[in-house]
Design an enzyme around this catalytic site. Structure first.
Site, PDB file in Angstrom:
ATOM      1  N   CYS A 273       0.804  -1.231   0.000  1.00 37.83           N
ATOM      2  CA  CYS A 273       0.000   0.000   0.000  1.00 37.83           C
ATOM      3  C   CYS A 273       0.831   1.272   0.000  1.00 37.83           C
ATOM      4  CB  CYS A 273      -0.947   0.010   1.199  1.00 37.83           C
ATOM      5  SG  CYS A 273      -0.112  -0.235   2.785  1.00 37.83           S
ATOM      6  N   GLU A 362      -5.492   5.021  -5.966  1.00 43.51           N
ATOM      7  CA  GLU A 362      -4.567   3.942  -5.612  1.00 43.51           C
ATOM      8  C   GLU A 362      -4.686   2.825  -6.648  1.00 43.51           C
ATOM      9  OE1 GLU A 362      -3.390   1.487  -1.595  1.00 43.51           O
ATOM     10  OE2 GLU A 362      -5.472   1.367  -2.265  1.00 43.51           O
ATOM     11  N   GLY A 574      10.425  48.436  50.194  1.00 46.33           N
ATOM     12  CA  GLY A 574       9.987  47.454  49.213  1.00 46.33           C
ATOM     13  C   GLY A 574       9.568  48.069  47.905  1.00 46.33           C
ATOM     14  N   SER A 575       8.983  49.272  47.944  1.00 46.64           N
ATOM     15  CA  SER A 575       8.503  49.894  46.712  1.00 46.64           C
ATOM     16  C   SER A 575       9.640  50.182  45.751  1.00 46.64           C
ATOM     17  CB  SER A 575       7.751  51.188  47.036  1.00 46.64           C
ATOM     18  OG  SER A 575       6.594  50.902  47.796  1.00 46.64           O
ATOM     19  N   THR A 625      16.243  50.410  53.097  1.00 47.33           N
ATOM     20  CA  THR A 625      16.290  51.465  54.111  1.00 47.33           C
ATOM     21  C   THR A 625      15.208  51.255  55.160  1.00 47.33           C
ATOM     22  OG1 THR A 625      14.829  52.862  52.779  1.00 47.33           O
ATOM     23  CG2 THR A 625      17.215  53.120  52.471  1.00 47.33           C
ATOM     24  N   LYS A 647      -2.832  45.307  42.222  1.00 46.34           N
ATOM     25  CA  LYS A 647      -1.450  44.988  42.553  1.00 46.34           C
ATOM     26  C   LYS A 647      -1.134  43.577  42.072  1.00 46.34           C
ATOM     27  CE  LYS A 647      -0.477  47.865  46.600  1.00 46.34           C
ATOM     28  NZ  LYS A 647       0.012  47.865  48.008  1.00 46.34           N
ATOM     29  N   LEU A 666      21.211  52.894  57.515  1.00 49.45           N
ATOM     30  CA  LEU A 666      20.233  53.407  56.555  1.00 49.45           C
ATOM     31  C   LEU A 666      18.804  53.328  57.086  1.00 49.45           C
ATOM     32  CD1 LEU A 666      21.697  51.868  53.269  1.00 49.45           C
ATOM     33  CD2 LEU A 666      22.092  54.143  54.224  1.00 49.45           C
ATOM     34  N   ASP A 681       5.389  43.327  58.906  1.00 47.51           N
ATOM     35  CA  ASP A 681       5.443  42.617  57.613  1.00 47.51           C
ATOM     36  C   ASP A 681       6.472  41.495  57.696  1.00 47.51           C
ATOM     37  OD1 ASP A 681       4.918  42.001  54.978  1.00 47.51           O
ATOM     38  OD2 ASP A 681       6.126  43.630  54.147  1.00 47.51           O
TER      39      ASP A 681
END
Length: 896
Positions: A273, A362, A574-575, A625, A647, A666, A681
């Protein structure tokens, strides 16, 4: 058979009403007898197969080898028997096919494990066990009645299956003869006596009944048969017709191409085939190719001869059975076409592609259709059209130079909807595998995939006849402890750390990121002065807001790209550090899509989208800081989408700073409110790291030590401010330790809720954590939580035990786990009170109407927060909603 039935079948007497009833009754009786016959075969073979399923690999392999040898010894008489019964093909070629079906299949699978345990990986806890499928219905085509039967018998024996063969009615004697030889060899080697059986008088009815009541169908043959196999209701592998197009490109080795096509198409008179059905030849080599075909024994038909051959080959849309497997000279004779003696191939040239052209179908005979293509694109179009017109999914071939025409070969492979793409290979022999490419498995059953309506696209082999059980033993996930390369943490260490940027790391251009307030207080100038002393260039970006936005991060990244720093120093809380991380990510990879990179994940190692990690343009230095966020040692950043106000906590180890500088000097100027919010936190970071499903000995030890320090020194730092440098230094170090802990163990529900409350009501993050932590700890500590988080190392609810262990470590007294937990809660509440932090959202000035209006959306967003995944108790949204209400109203009042 009764006279009446004989006459009815031969079109003689017409039955009366009574005789019709008699005929129906006789038909029902015959069908019942047929069903009983098939059921008897199935019962005998199933009994034998159940015994055979207990055989060892060694016993099976001995039987497999013995039957292979028997098939090879009988290859010539069986080839002769097939030709005598079917009159298809050539005896000599059938000998090769029979030998191939035995020797090549045996060689491919002789060492393969197919019994019992076939794979084991103790480190990952995976064991795979092979089991047979059971009783297999093996449908055998008339074109290959011996080789296909040998192939299916061998792969069934190797996999401990029993087989009932349903041969084609026009090849039932030779198939039965073959199976008798193979069965005798199998039994002599130790196989059960009834492991094989053959339907004596096969028919559509018997085959259909067999397929419906066996365990698995392995069908090779025409399209109708394959459809019947898949419609039987039994799991099946059915593979049907082919219609292989072949392109002969301008770059091809013409002699190789023509010799290969003739070798393939004339093999067993074209009954395989996968053999070529159409040749598409590029115009600039067309004449050369045609000449080679003529020299190789091809006869090119005239238009009149084409029509005659068409009438001989086809009846309607199907090929006439009497033409299948006939030689070129026989077909020409039947069509009254005069061809030279020794003609091996009939070729019909077509000037243009017509979907209804009969020669496009075929043709299981040495007959080809030829097309001329002016360009390779035209050749591709023709090949695709011919394949789609019939035999889709089976095989396609191309002759082209692998050195100079690889792009064409690639385009051909990408365009053809075929499961075997053969390159410079005779299609008949190449498609069945192993002869022209040793990595293509040998098979007489070739899958056509979904394009051909098949369940497999592969050359069928032993693994298709196995049920493989996978034993998956519980194993823990891979854990880690990732920290910055260096952490400086002695008072006054900032100058030393910045000096090393140049002396150790060779950095010269520094981009400083901070916020407006710190910039005005002179923090950034202090760093600029230190860098100037080391002859290092710098610039300052100080537009970071308290809740840094994506827009400001992009602006900072734009300025970074313009300045081209080799070091980035983030100074602030953190920002500032979080915003600088996002700027860093954009700077290193300007193409990064923040929306994709912030996509939630269940496992950070399997996440769908992350920040690319590669050669860094710059070194990232985090200089906190405040003492609390831990951002200087974590892979996290929280950024606000200014368009939606949402956020987004982003987590990726590509955001982990390279260097952290913990200089208590600091933090001296931090006001009491900031000291309290940042400090609590840090407390919550440690508490959630301890409770996390991803907690380890490393993270828990750091978190416990951090909490011990924070309970002692945080309130002192809050109350005495810059008059007590020791408490400032201890608090800063503890905050960093808590950061390392949660940076590896992750956080939980408290932070998820705090992120959203902060976004909706602009509550400082630490204050929000202080409000929610008691409620979340009580929620987690339930002895029988409604839902437990999913993580392999977390095997049972452990929150109460962990919190009690923490109370013991901190010296909080209690006789039971519950008492110790209550003592811990009391100490946390006492610390929050000493820091003068609010206990409820109401105390933060959030109006009830505003709270209730936001509650549902805030709940959904908290549930979607990235921090939620590590929480030990998996919360339902309604439970989060209830916790928000407790945090608003306080537990002393009934909730509305």
């Amino acid at each position: 058979m009764s006279k009446l039935l004989q006459e009815t079948k031969t079109g003689g007497m017409q039955p009366s009403g009574n005789s019709t009833n008699t005929t129906k009754a006789k038909k029902a009786e015959n069908e019942q007898a047929l069903q009983e016959e098939i059921e008897g075969l199935i019962h005998r073979v199933r009994t034998a197969q159940q015994r055979y399923a207990t055989f060892s690999q060694q016993e099976v392999d001995a039987i497999f080898a013995a039957v292979t040898k028997a098939a090879i010894r009988a290859r010539i008489p069986l080839a002769e028997a097939a030709w005598q019964e079917t009159k298809m093909g050539l005896v000599e070629d059938k000998v090769i096919k029979n030998h191939y079906a035995a020797e090549y299949v045996y060689n491919a699978y002789r060492t393969e494990k197919t019994c019992g345990e076939i794979e084991r990986d103790d480190s990952s806890g995976i064991v795979k066990i092979a089991e047979p499928k059971g009783v297999i219905a093996a449908l055998i085509p008339t074109t290959n009645p011996i080789s296909t039967a040998i192939f299916k018998a061998l792969i069934a024996l190797k996999t401990r299956n029993g087989v009932i063969f349903s041969p084609h009615p026009r090849a039932k004697k030779c198939t039965k003869q073959a199976m008798q030889i193979l069965l005798r060899a199998a039994v002599e080697a130790g196989a059960p006596e009834d492991i094989f059986a053959v339907i004596e008088n096969p028919s559509k009815t018997s085959t259909a009944y067999l397929m419906q009541h066996c365990d698995f169908v392995l069908a090779t043959g025409g399209t109708e048969m394959v459809k019947a196999a898949y419609s039987s209701g039994t799991p099946a592998i059915g593979v049907g017709a082919g219609n292989t197009p072949v392109i002969i490109d301008s770059s091809a080795n013409v002699q190789l191409a023509v010799s290969s096509v003739i070798h393939s198409k004339t093999f067993d008179n074209g009954v395989i085939c996968s053999s070529e059905q159409s040749c598409i030849v590029l115009s600039d080599v067309y004449d050369q190719v045609k000449s080679c075909f003529l020299a190789g024994g091809a006869h090119f038909l005239t238009d009149e001869e084409k029509q005659r051959v068409t009438n001989v080959l086809f009846s309607g849309d199907s090929m006439r059975a009497e033409s299948v497997g006939r030689s070129a000279e026989e077909i020409a004779s039947l069509a009254s076409v005069l061809v030279p003696s020794g003609t091996r191939l009939l070729v019909a040239e077509c000037p243009a592609y017509e979907p209804q052209e009969p020669f496009n179908r075929e043709k299981l005979a040495p007959v080809l259709v030829f097309y001329r293509a002016q360009t390779f694109d035209e050749a591709l179009f023709l090949a695709e059209s011919l394949l789609n017109g019939g035999g889709k999914g089976h095989t396609a071939a191309i002759y082209a130079s692998e050195c100079t025409a690889q792009e064409k070969i690639t385009r051909f492979a990408q365009t053809m909807k075929a499961c075997r793409i053969l390159v410079n290979t005779p299609a008949a022999q190449g498609g069945i595998g192993d002869l022209y490419n040793f990595r293509l498995p040998p098979s007489l059953t070739l899958g056509c995939g979904s394009w051909g309506g098949n369940s497999t696209c592969e050359n069928v082999g032993v693994r298709h006849l196995l049920n493989v059980k996978t034993v998956a033993k519980r194993r823990g996930n891979m854990l880690w402890l990732q920290t910055p390369q260096k952490i400086y943490f002695e008072r006054g260490c900032l100058s030393s750390a910045l000096r090393e940027l140049k002396t150790v790391y060779g950095k010269r251009r520094v981009f400083i990121v901070t916020d407006q307030a710190l910039h005005e207080m002179g923090f950034s100038q202090k760093i600029v002065d230190i860098l100037n002393g080391f002859q290092m260039q710098s610039t300052v970006f100080f537009e970071v807001q308290p809740d840094p936005t994506l827009a400001s991060a992009k602006e900072g990244a734009r300025q970074m790209i313009a300045f081209r720093p080799d070091a980035i120093v983030a100074v602030g809380g953190g920002s500032a550090i979080d915003a600088a991380k996002i700027m860093w990510a954009y700077y290193e990879n300007p193409e990064v899509d923040f929306t994709d990179a912030s996509l939630r994940f269940m496992d950070i190692k399997k996440r769908t989208v992350g920040y690319p990690e590669g050669v860094k343009k710059s070194l990232f230095v985090a200089v906190p800081t405040t003492a609390g966020t831990g951002s200087e040692v974590t892979p996290f950043a929280v950024i606000t989408d200014e368009k939606t106000g949402v956020k987004h906590p982003v987590a990726d180890y590509a955001l982990l700073p390279n260097i952290a500088v913990i200089d208590a000097e600091l933090t001296q100027s931090a006001p009491p409110s900031l000291t309290a919010a940042a400090g609590i936190d840090a407390v919550v970071h440690a508490l959630e790291a301890i409770g996390s499903v991803m907690a380890t000995e490393f993270t828990t030890a750091l978190a416990k030590e951090a909490l011990q320090i924070l309970f002692e020194y945080l309130p002192v730092a809050y109350e005495r401010g810059n008059t007590d440098i020791k408490s400032r230094e201890k608090t800063a170090r503890a905050a960093t330790m808590a950061g390392i802990a949660f940076g590896n163990a992750f956080l939980g529900l408290c932070h998820a809720m705090a992120h959203k409350a902060g976004a909706f009501f602009h509550i400082p993050h630490g204050v929000a954590n202080a409000i929610f932590i008691r409620h979340v700890l009580q929620f987690n500590a339930s002895a029988q939580p409604a839902k437990m988080a999913t993580f392999p190392q977390y095997d049972h609810p452990q929150s109460m035990q962990r919190y009690a262990d923490l109370a013991d470590f901190l010296g909080f007294q209690g006789n039971t786990e519950e008492e110790k937990f209550q003592a811990l809660l009391a100490q946390i509440e006492g610390l929050i009170a000493r820091l003068n932090l609010p206990k409820t959202l109401r105390e933060c000035g959030v109006e009830e109407e505003r709270f209730l209006a936001a509650l549902d959306e805030m709940t959904k967003e908290a549930f979607d927060d990235q921090c939620l995944g590590a929480n030990p108790r998996y919360p339902l949204m309604e439970e989060i909603r209830t916790l928000y209400k407790k945090a608003y109203y306080g537990e002393e009042k009934p909730l509305p």
